[in-house]
Design a protein around this motif. Structure first.
Motif, PDB file in Angstrom:
ATOM      1  N   LYS A  30       0.810  -1.227   0.000  1.00 44.53           N
ATOM      2  CA  LYS A  30       0.000   0.000   0.000  1.00 44.53           C
ATOM      3  C   LYS A  30       0.840   1.273   0.000  1.00 44.53           C
ATOM      4  O   LYS A  30       0.594   2.185  -0.811  1.00 44.53           O
ATOM      5  N   ILE A  35       0.218  -2.164  -7.303  1.00 46.68           N
ATOM      6  CA  ILE A  35      -1.119  -2.707  -7.512  1.00 46.68           C
ATOM      7  C   ILE A  35      -1.141  -4.182  -7.124  1.00 46.68           C
ATOM      8  O   ILE A  35      -0.168  -4.907  -7.307  1.00 46.68           O
ATOM      9  N   ALA A  36      -2.264  -4.631  -6.557  1.00 44.95           N
ATOM     10  CA  ALA A  36      -2.380  -5.996  -6.050  1.00 44.95           C
ATOM     11  C   ALA A  36      -3.697  -6.606  -6.500  1.00 44.95           C
ATOM     12  O   ALA A  36      -4.609  -5.913  -6.946  1.00 44.95           O
ATOM     13  N   GLY A  37      -3.793  -7.926  -6.372  1.00 40.98           N
ATOM     14  CA  GLY A  37      -5.003  -8.638  -6.746  1.00 40.98           C
ATOM     15  C   GLY A  37      -5.895  -8.894  -5.546  1.00 40.98           C
ATOM     16  O   GLY A  37      -5.665  -8.399  -4.453  1.00 40.98           O
ATOM     17  N   THR A  40      -8.066  -7.256  -1.523  1.00 39.72           N
ATOM     18  CA  THR A  40      -7.174  -6.152  -1.138  1.00 39.72           C
ATOM     19  C   THR A  40      -6.966  -5.214  -2.318  1.00 39.72           C
ATOM     20  O   THR A  40      -6.950  -3.988  -2.157  1.00 39.72           O
ATOM     21  N   GLY A  41      -6.811  -5.789  -3.507  1.00 41.96           N
ATOM     22  CA  GLY A  41      -6.643  -4.973  -4.710  1.00 41.96           C
ATOM     23  C   GLY A  41      -7.854  -4.105  -4.982  1.00 41.96           C
ATOM     24  O   GLY A  41      -7.722  -2.924  -5.335  1.00 41.96           O
ATOM     25  N   ASP A 159      -8.205 -11.977 -10.892  1.00 45.11           N
ATOM     26  CA  ASP A 159      -7.017 -11.207 -10.510  1.00 45.11           C
ATOM     27  C   ASP A 159      -6.631 -10.203 -11.586  1.00 45.11           C
ATOM     28  O   ASP A 159      -6.245  -9.075 -11.295  1.00 45.11           O
ATOM     29  N   VAL A 162      -8.939  -7.215 -11.491  1.00 46.80           N
ATOM     30  CA  VAL A 162      -8.610  -6.336 -10.368  1.00 46.80           C
ATOM     31  C   VAL A 162      -7.367  -5.512 -10.682  1.00 46.80           C
ATOM     32  O   VAL A 162      -7.311  -4.297 -10.414  1.00 46.80           O
ATOM     33  N   LEU A 163      -6.346  -6.153 -11.250  1.00 48.10           N
ATOM     34  CA  LEU A 163      -5.107  -5.447 -11.606  1.00 48.10           C
ATOM     35  C   LEU A 163      -5.374  -4.357 -12.637  1.00 48.10           C
ATOM     36  O   LEU A 163      -4.855  -3.245 -12.533  1.00 48.10           O
ATOM     37  N   GLN A 166      -6.957  -1.168 -11.220  1.00 47.86           N
ATOM     38  CA  GLN A 166      -6.014  -0.299 -10.516  1.00 47.86           C
ATOM     39  C   GLN A 166      -5.061   0.404 -11.473  1.00 47.86           C
ATOM     40  O   GLN A 166      -4.500   1.446 -11.136  1.00 47.86           O
ATOM     41  N   GLY A 178       3.516  -4.046 -10.364  1.00 43.27           N
ATOM     42  CA  GLY A 178       2.379  -4.876  -9.962  1.00 43.27           C
ATOM     43  C   GLY A 178       2.433  -6.247 -10.609  1.00 43.27           C
ATOM     44  O   GLY A 178       2.142  -7.270  -9.978  1.00 43.27           O
TER      45      GLY A 178
END
Length: 289
Positions: A30, A35-37, A40-41, A159, A162-163, A166, A178
């Motif tokens: 963070k 960037i995360a999946g 949390t992403g 995933d 989500v990526l 972001q 990421g």
């Protein structure tokens, strides 16, 4: 005694895994804007969009997904997932309130590497005791049961979505980091799952199989399997010796075998996991009849 303690130990490992996962997000992912999946992403995406608290969002979504999983996948799934579903957002909020950890480093490369290490190790710890990490692991399992969609393909699709969400709020550098983050934590996850389980298999073709069998059993305390075989050129009936040892014992085994038969033919293979007597179970010594 060990059987009674095992459930307690598994609970502690799941809690440690969730604490480590949350630490990786709060201390590295963070603050660096990597960037995360997963949920949390999505939380990080909404945090940048409407400044929503990440841990609160993760708690809400994880709870909703947990209920969905319970209704579709049953009680057994709920039992292995409940702890992670509620523990992770709690730990995430805890780590975010400890301000000094968010300034460990400003280097995005270090944040990517250590964030991936924490997350990969954490998921691996949780999975090794048979627990689910919850969150975005649940939709692929639900879709697989309802519509027979492949779990791996659905998980990768989620995933990736989500990526990409972001990526609109990140620089090209953050997006590239990421991608590295996802690759690294997958590698660390696989390493954690295989940690301590990989062994070496040796297959030995020799005219002195009996001497080799006795030497490995007596000097290395390893089990032996004799396999009936036939040579390809002369078509002679013979025996092949097969044994499984740890990687550190390989050099000693090769020396022992070649001392008995310098012309012995060895095939050495890496084995990802070995279970059974002498490895996952205690050895038993039976009298040779």
């Amino acid at each position: 005694m060990m059987k009674k303690m095992r459930p307690i130990l598994e609970i502690l490992i799941v809690l440690m895994g969730n604490a480590l996962y949350a630490f990786g997000i709060a201390a590295f992912v963070k603050p660096a804007g990597v960037i995360a999946g997963g949920t949390t992403g999505i939380g990080l995406f909404l945090n940048r969009l409407i400044n929503m608290n990440v841990s609160v969002f993760v708690f809400i979504v994880n709870t909703a997904l947990f209920i969905l999983g319970f209704l579709v996948l049953g009680k057994k799934f709920a039992a292995t997932t409940a702890l992670s579903t509620f523990a992770y957002p709690t730990f995430l909020e805890f780590w975010q309130r400890i301000l000094p950890i968010q300034g460990l480093t400003d280097d995005i490369f270090l944040c990517t590497v250590f964030g991936s290490l924490c997350i990969g190790a954490a998921i691996g710890m949780t999975m090794r005791v048979g627990a689910s990490t919850g969150g975005m692991d649940i939709p692929p399992l639900v879709l697989n049961k309802l519509f027979r969609l492949p779990i791996a393909g659905t998980l990768y699709f989620c995933d990736m979505a989500v990526l990409l969400s972001q990526a609109f709020f990140a620089t090209w550098e953050q997006t590239l980091y990421g991608i590295i983050h996802v690759i690294l934590y997958t590698v660390f996850l696989n390493k954690m799952l295989m940690l301590g389980k990989s062994k070496v298999e040796i297959k030995i073709i020799s005219h002195k199989t009996e001497e080799i069998r006795v030497a490995i059993i007596s000097q290395m305390d390893r089990g032996i399997t004799l396999i009936k075989s036939r040579t390809g050129y002369l078509r002679e009936d013979t025996e092949m010796v097969m044994t499984v040892i740890s990687a550190r014992e390989l050099n000693r085994a090769e020396k022992l075998i070649h001392e008995i038969d310098p012309d012995a033919f060895l095939v050495v293979s890496q084995v990802k996991e070995v279970t059974g007597r002498g490895f996952s179970q205690k050895k038993e010594y039976l009298e040779n009849q």
